[in-house]
Design an enzyme around this catalytic site. Structure first.
Site, PDB file in Angstrom:
ATOM      1  CD  GLU A 189      -6.852  -2.472   2.162  1.00 44.87           C
ATOM      2  OE1 GLU A 189      -6.833  -3.151   3.209  1.00 44.87           O
ATOM      3  OE2 GLU A 189      -5.895  -1.757   1.798  1.00 44.87           O
ATOM      4  CE  LYS A 195       0.258  -0.278  -1.695  1.00 50.51           C
ATOM      5  NZ  LYS A 195      -0.339   0.359  -0.462  1.00 50.51           N
ATOM      6  CG  ASP A 251       2.219   0.662   5.101  1.00 48.42           C
ATOM      7  OD1 ASP A 251       1.387  -0.177   4.705  1.00 48.42           O
ATOM      8  OD2 ASP A 251       1.949   1.886   5.213  1.00 48.42           O
ATOM      9  CB  SER A 252       0.587  -4.877   5.658  1.00 52.49           C
ATOM     10  OG  SER A 252       1.284  -5.410   4.541  1.00 52.49           O
ATOM     11  CD  GLU A 300      -2.182   3.453   2.854  1.00 51.58           C
ATOM     12  OE1 GLU A 300      -2.873   4.121   3.656  1.00 51.58           O
ATOM     13  OE2 GLU A 300      -1.689   2.350   3.139  1.00 51.58           O
ATOM     14  CG  ASP A 341       2.867   0.241   0.950  1.00 52.51           C
ATOM     15  OD1 ASP A 341       2.409   0.490  -0.184  1.00 52.51           O
ATOM     16  OD2 ASP A 341       2.261  -0.450   1.786  1.00 52.51           O
TER      17      ASP A 341
END
Length: 277
Positions: free
Chosen positions: A181, A112, A43-44, A114, A82
């Site tokens: 991260e 993924k 999602d970056s 978070e 993501d």
């Protein structure tokens, strides 16, 4: 074609895993041809290619649009996608529907998520219905507001212990892989030693099972500042700007297009087009 089985085999043979983000067909095609093991449709993309100032505005439709393009460009690489912000909190049926779309429409090999806490329960439930999940701990960009900015995580004893326990809990929940991260390298090493699943680091030192970087950072393409943990292997900002500047100059001064760039037709046909002379 990479699967979790082949990725685990590489890890167990002490071969480092290489993950790279990709957000479209050409970047995915290049990543696959270069030999990366995994592609992350992160999602970056919100900040890197859509111009947002965080990942928060990224929608499920955004993720689907880009993951479809990536899969078309990389048909033989393991693709992780993501789950976007707020798509996996609260009602599980809603989460399940969102996750299903990433697998069915986006053709993800894994998704993924978070965070820890309730997120790990979600990972467990998704895993139980056959959806491979990757956990993401440490600096979690979707929670950057709560974390008070983009800071290294796990530097205090209490924070390090929490991160270690969350990592162990992620594996117990069924996560197939863990992304760490912005974590001190000593802590990342300890976590990688404790877990049996691959630990992929970004800003987490060399003593993990693999690395992930952003495509545009690796190429220094469209980005102005690079994080400390990034190694740029090219400077496409400079190359691309010079190329575009040359195009502008040659068009304005009449050097482009030249004869070799043009097409011709029979002059008699042209005469007929205008009704003859």
């Amino acid at each position: 074609m990479h699967t979790m089985t082949t990725l685990l085999k590489k890890m167990n043979e002490q071969e480092k895993l290489v993950m790279l983000t990709a957000y479209d067909y050409p970047s995915a095609k290049l990543a696959e041809s270069a030999g990366v093991d995994l592609i992350l449709v992160g999602d970056s993309l919100g900040m890197v290619v859509l111009g947002y100032d965080s990942t928060i505005p990224v929608t499920m439709e955004d993720m689907l649009h880009h993951s479809k393009a990536v899969r078309r460009g990389a048909q033989h690489t393991f693709v992780v996608v993501d789950m976007p912000f707020a798509s996996y909190h609260g009602d599980f049926d809603r989460t399940l529907q969102a996750a299903s779309r990433l697998f069915q429409e986006g053709r993800a090999d894994a998704i993924k998520l978070e965070g820890a806490g309730d997120v790990l329960q979600t990972i467990e439930r998704l895993t139980q219905v056959g959806m491979p999940c990757v956990a993401h701990l440490g600096l979690t960009p979707q929670s950057v507001g709560v974390l008070e900015g983009y800071k290294v995580q796990g530097k205090s004893l209490e924070a390090a212990e929490t991160l270690l326990q969350d990592s162990l809990a992620a594996e117990r929940a069924g996560a197939k892989m863990l992304v760490l991260e912005c974590v001190p390298h000593q802590l990342a090493k300890r976590i990688a030693e404790e877990l049996t699943i691959p630990v992929i680091g970004i800003g987490a030192g060399a003593d993990v099972d693999g690395q992930v970087l952003v495509y545009h950072d690796v190429l220094k393409y469209g980005v102005d500042r690079l994080p400390k943990f990034v190694q740029a292997y090219a400077d496409l900002n400079e190359v691309a700007t010079d190329a575009i500047r040359s195009y502008v100059e040659e068009t304005k001064n009449g050097h482009f297009p030249q004869e070799r760039h043009t097409f011709t037709m029979d002059e008699s046909l042209l005469d007929s087009l205008y009704g003859g002379k």
